[in-house]
Design a protein around this motif. Structure first.
Motif, PDB file in Angstrom:
ATOM      1  N   ALA A 199       0.853  -1.184   0.000  1.00  0.00           N
ATOM      2  CA  ALA A 199       0.000   0.000   0.000  1.00  0.00           C
ATOM      3  C   ALA A 199       0.891   1.236   0.000  1.00  0.00           C
ATOM      4  O   ALA A 199       1.944   1.254   0.636  1.00  0.00           O
ATOM      5  CB  ALA A 199      -0.918   0.007   1.222  1.00  0.00           C
ATOM      6  N   HIS A 200       0.454   2.260  -0.711  1.00  0.00           N
ATOM      7  CA  HIS A 200       1.220   3.507  -0.787  1.00  0.00           C
ATOM      8  C   HIS A 200       0.289   4.695  -0.637  1.00  0.00           C
ATOM      9  O   HIS A 200      -0.833   4.703  -1.153  1.00  0.00           O
ATOM     10  CB  HIS A 200       1.941   3.621  -2.130  1.00  0.00           C
ATOM     11  CG  HIS A 200       2.564   4.971  -2.344  1.00  0.00           C
ATOM     12  ND1 HIS A 200       3.814   5.296  -1.853  1.00  0.00           N
ATOM     13  CD2 HIS A 200       2.098   6.110  -2.953  1.00  0.00           C
ATOM     14  CE1 HIS A 200       4.089   6.547  -2.169  1.00  0.00           C
ATOM     15  NE2 HIS A 200       3.065   7.070  -2.834  1.00  0.00           N
ATOM     16  N   ALA A 201       0.770   5.728   0.085  1.00  0.00           N
ATOM     17  CA  ALA A 201       0.047   6.999   0.186  1.00  0.00           C
ATOM     18  C   ALA A 201       1.068   8.124   0.306  1.00  0.00           C
ATOM     19  O   ALA A 201       2.029   8.012   1.062  1.00  0.00           O
ATOM     20  CB  ALA A 201      -0.892   7.008   1.394  1.00  0.00           C
ATOM     21  N   ASP A 202       0.873   9.193  -0.461  1.00  0.00           N
ATOM     22  CA  ASP A 202       1.723  10.365  -0.308  1.00  0.00           C
ATOM     23  C   ASP A 202       0.913  11.626  -0.564  1.00  0.00           C
ATOM     24  O   ASP A 202      -0.142  11.596  -1.208  1.00  0.00           O
ATOM     25  CB  ASP A 202       2.948  10.313  -1.231  1.00  0.00           C
ATOM     26  CG  ASP A 202       2.612  10.497  -2.711  1.00  0.00           C
ATOM     27  OD1 ASP A 202       2.112  11.580  -3.086  1.00  0.00           O
ATOM     28  OD2 ASP A 202       2.860   9.565  -3.497  1.00  0.00           O
ATOM     29  N   GLY A 203       1.404  12.753  -0.031  1.00  0.00           N
ATOM     30  CA  GLY A 203       0.773  14.043  -0.249  1.00  0.00           C
ATOM     31  C   GLY A 203       1.827  15.137  -0.200  1.00  0.00           C
ATOM     32  O   GLY A 203       2.819  15.018   0.517  1.00  0.00           O
ATOM     33  N   TRP A 204       1.606  16.214  -0.954  1.00  0.00           N
ATOM     34  CA  TRP A 204       2.601  17.280  -1.022  1.00  0.00           C
ATOM     35  C   TRP A 204       1.918  18.602  -1.348  1.00  0.00           C
ATOM     36  O   TRP A 204       0.752  18.647  -1.750  1.00  0.00           O
ATOM     37  CB  TRP A 204       3.673  16.952  -2.063  1.00  0.00           C
ATOM     38  CG  TRP A 204       3.126  16.609  -3.425  1.00  0.00           C
ATOM     39  CD1 TRP A 204       2.865  15.371  -3.918  1.00  0.00           C
ATOM     40  CD2 TRP A 204       2.743  17.543  -4.460  1.00  0.00           C
ATOM     41  NE1 TRP A 204       2.352  15.451  -5.190  1.00  0.00           N
ATOM     42  CE2 TRP A 204       2.271  16.783  -5.557  1.00  0.00           C
ATOM     43  CE3 TRP A 204       2.764  18.919  -4.574  1.00  0.00           C
ATOM     44  CZ2 TRP A 204       1.821  17.356  -6.737  1.00  0.00           C
ATOM     45  CZ3 TRP A 204       2.312  19.512  -5.746  1.00  0.00           C
ATOM     46  CH2 TRP A 204       1.846  18.729  -6.805  1.00  0.00           C
ATOM     47  N   ILE A 205       2.683  19.693  -1.201  1.00  0.00           N
ATOM     48  CA  ILE A 205       2.214  21.040  -1.514  1.00  0.00           C
ATOM     49  C   ILE A 205       3.399  21.819  -2.066  1.00  0.00           C
ATOM     50  O   ILE A 205       4.555  21.497  -1.762  1.00  0.00           O
ATOM     51  CB  ILE A 205       1.625  21.715  -0.256  1.00  0.00           C
ATOM     52  CG1 ILE A 205       0.865  22.990  -0.617  1.00  0.00           C
ATOM     53  CG2 ILE A 205       2.714  21.999   0.780  1.00  0.00           C
ATOM     54  CD1 ILE A 205       0.066  23.540   0.556  1.00  0.00           C
ATOM     55  N   GLY A 206       3.138  22.825  -2.903  1.00  0.00           N
ATOM     56  CA  GLY A 206       4.260  23.551  -3.471  1.00  0.00           C
ATOM     57  C   GLY A 206       3.842  24.720  -4.342  1.00  0.00           C
ATOM     58  O   GLY A 206       2.680  25.136  -4.361  1.00  0.00           O
ATOM     59  N   LEU A 207       4.824  25.243  -5.076  1.00  0.00           N
ATOM     60  CA  LEU A 207       4.643  26.350  -6.011  1.00  0.00           C
ATOM     61  C   LEU A 207       5.008  25.874  -7.413  1.00  0.00           C
ATOM     62  O   LEU A 207       5.898  25.030  -7.582  1.00  0.00           O
ATOM     63  CB  LEU A 207       5.536  27.534  -5.623  1.00  0.00           C
ATOM     64  CG  LEU A 207       5.264  28.167  -4.256  1.00  0.00           C
ATOM     65  CD1 LEU A 207       6.411  29.108  -3.877  1.00  0.00           C
ATOM     66  CD2 LEU A 207       3.936  28.928  -4.255  1.00  0.00           C
ATOM     67  N   TYR A 208       4.318  26.425  -8.403  1.00  0.00           N
ATOM     68  CA  TYR A 208       4.575  26.067  -9.799  1.00  0.00           C
ATOM     69  C   TYR A 208       4.456  27.332 -10.630  1.00  0.00           C
ATOM     70  O   TYR A 208       3.511  28.115 -10.440  1.00  0.00           O
ATOM     71  CB  TYR A 208       3.560  25.027 -10.270  1.00  0.00           C
ATOM     72  CG  TYR A 208       3.802  24.487 -11.671  1.00  0.00           C
ATOM     73  CD1 TYR A 208       4.547  23.332 -11.859  1.00  0.00           C
ATOM     74  CD2 TYR A 208       3.268  25.121 -12.784  1.00  0.00           C
ATOM     75  CE1 TYR A 208       4.762  22.824 -13.132  1.00  0.00           C
ATOM     76  CE2 TYR A 208       3.479  24.622 -14.059  1.00  0.00           C
ATOM     77  CZ  TYR A 208       4.224  23.468 -14.233  1.00  0.00           C
ATOM     78  OH  TYR A 208       4.428  22.975 -15.495  1.00  0.00           O
ATOM     79  N   VAL A 209       5.407  27.570 -11.514  1.00  0.00           N
ATOM     80  CA  VAL A 209       5.358  28.725 -12.409  1.00  0.00           C
ATOM     81  C   VAL A 209       5.500  28.226 -13.842  1.00  0.00           C
ATOM     82  O   VAL A 209       6.517  27.635 -14.205  1.00  0.00           O
ATOM     83  CB  VAL A 209       6.467  29.746 -12.097  1.00  0.00           C
ATOM     84  CG1 VAL A 209       6.364  30.938 -13.062  1.00  0.00           C
ATOM     85  CG2 VAL A 209       6.363  30.241 -10.655  1.00  0.00           C
ATOM     86  N   GLY A 210       4.446  28.452 -14.639  1.00  0.00           N
ATOM     87  CA  GLY A 210       4.478  28.100 -16.042  1.00  0.00           C
ATOM     88  C   GLY A 210       4.828  29.306 -16.893  1.00  0.00           C
ATOM     89  O   GLY A 210       4.406  30.431 -16.614  1.00  0.00           O
TER      90      GLY A 210
END
Length: 303
Positions: free
Chosen positions: A199-210
């Motif tokens: 079983a796998h679980a992950d979560g993240w947050i961040g910034l993205y500039v296109g």
């Protein structure tokens, strides 16, 4: 977008340039294609490993099939997974009190702080196996983001989700170095339960500039930040259920070169991935992610 008292908008810095939300949504197809390819590759690798693991575990499962205690334990873990999947997140993201930041131009620097409503919103998801009702939301009017991902009870499955809110940016100088930051609040719950299955679980947050050319065609990402909040891979009993929150998680991207031959979209984004084998009589696994985020502002500065 917030306006100062004298009626001058941050957008006035951009000389009338802007990319419509419809055009931005169409332009995200390239990013979505890459995310889908990565998701399919992970699914292929999981299937290959699961085939080998099944062979390896066969003698253990044959032994466990004669032990009622093992059967009862798998039933219990399946019940825990089902209960977690049915819960709503009990800790709401905290919003900063009014007056903590002031949207508009920032005195003493070539920059601005922008609060909701934002210019753009975006969601993406992918499912391998049976869809079990995953949900991804992004609200540009409030700055609220959420993902809720969980695996199927009965069969092998995987789910991936990404959500974002963003603002337009065009350099008010010929060139320079752009730095950005934000302090989103979030609350989360995640879990993995398993018995002789992965079983796998992950979560993240961040910034993205296109980045975009002056005609509005995408030219790639200049910032692609993903700060891990949790990540677990289990196969024996799992990590159980975990909850938490943060009232102001600092996100910062080091300065990146920008110029007036390009336009930019600055995003706060988050995402997660879950995968599990489903539940049988003698073994199985389940996983889930739940993440709620509030982005109260996005600040940029041109150095």
């Amino acid at each position: 977008m917030a306006r100062q008292a004298r009626g001058v908008s941050v957008k006035d810095l951009y000389g009338g340039r802007f990319i419509s939300p419809q055009a931005v949504r169409r332009s995200m197809a390239g990013l979505e294609k890459g995310l889908t390819a990565e998701f399919k590759e992970r699914a292929r690798a999981r299937a290959q490993l699961a085939k080998l693991a099944k062979q390896y575990q066969a003698p253990l499962l044959e032994s466990l099939s004669r032990d009622q205690r093992a059967i009862d334990a798998v039933k219990g873990m399946r019940a825990l997974h089902k209960a977690a999947r049915g819960r709503k997140l009990r800790v709401a993201p905290l919003r900063p009190p009014k007056g903590v930041f002031n949207p508009g131009f920032n005195p003493g620097m070539l920059g601005a702080t922008v609060g909701p409503p934002y210019d753009y919103q975006w969601t993406w998801s992918a499912v391998s196996g049976k869809s079990v009702g995953n949900a991804e939301t992004a609200d540009s009017s409030s700055g609220d983001l959420s993902i809720r991902l969980w695996t199927d009870d009965n069969d092998s499955s995987a789910v991936s989700g990404r959500v974002a809110v963003g603002i337009y940016f065009y350099p008010p100088a010929a060139n320079g170095n752009l730095q950005i930051w934000s302090s989103p609040a979030f609350a989360y719950e995640w879990w993995t339960y398993c018995g002789l299955a992965s079983a796998h679980a992950d979560g993240w947050i961040g910034l993205y500039v296109g980045s975009y050319d002056l005609a509005g065609a995408p030219t790639g990402a200049v910032v692609d930040q993903q700060v891990t909040l949790w990540s677990d891979d289990s196969w024996f009993t799992g990590a159980g259920d975990h909850q938490g929150s943060n009232s102001g998680f600092g996100l910062y991207a080091p300065p990146v070169p920008v110029d007036q031959d390009h336009q930019y979209i600055i995003w706060v984004w988050c995402g997660g991935d879950v995968s599990a084998a489903g539940w049988g009589l003698f073994s199985g696994s389940g996983a889930g992610d739940s993440l709620q985020v509030h982005a109260p502002y996005i600040t940029w500065e041109l150095l």
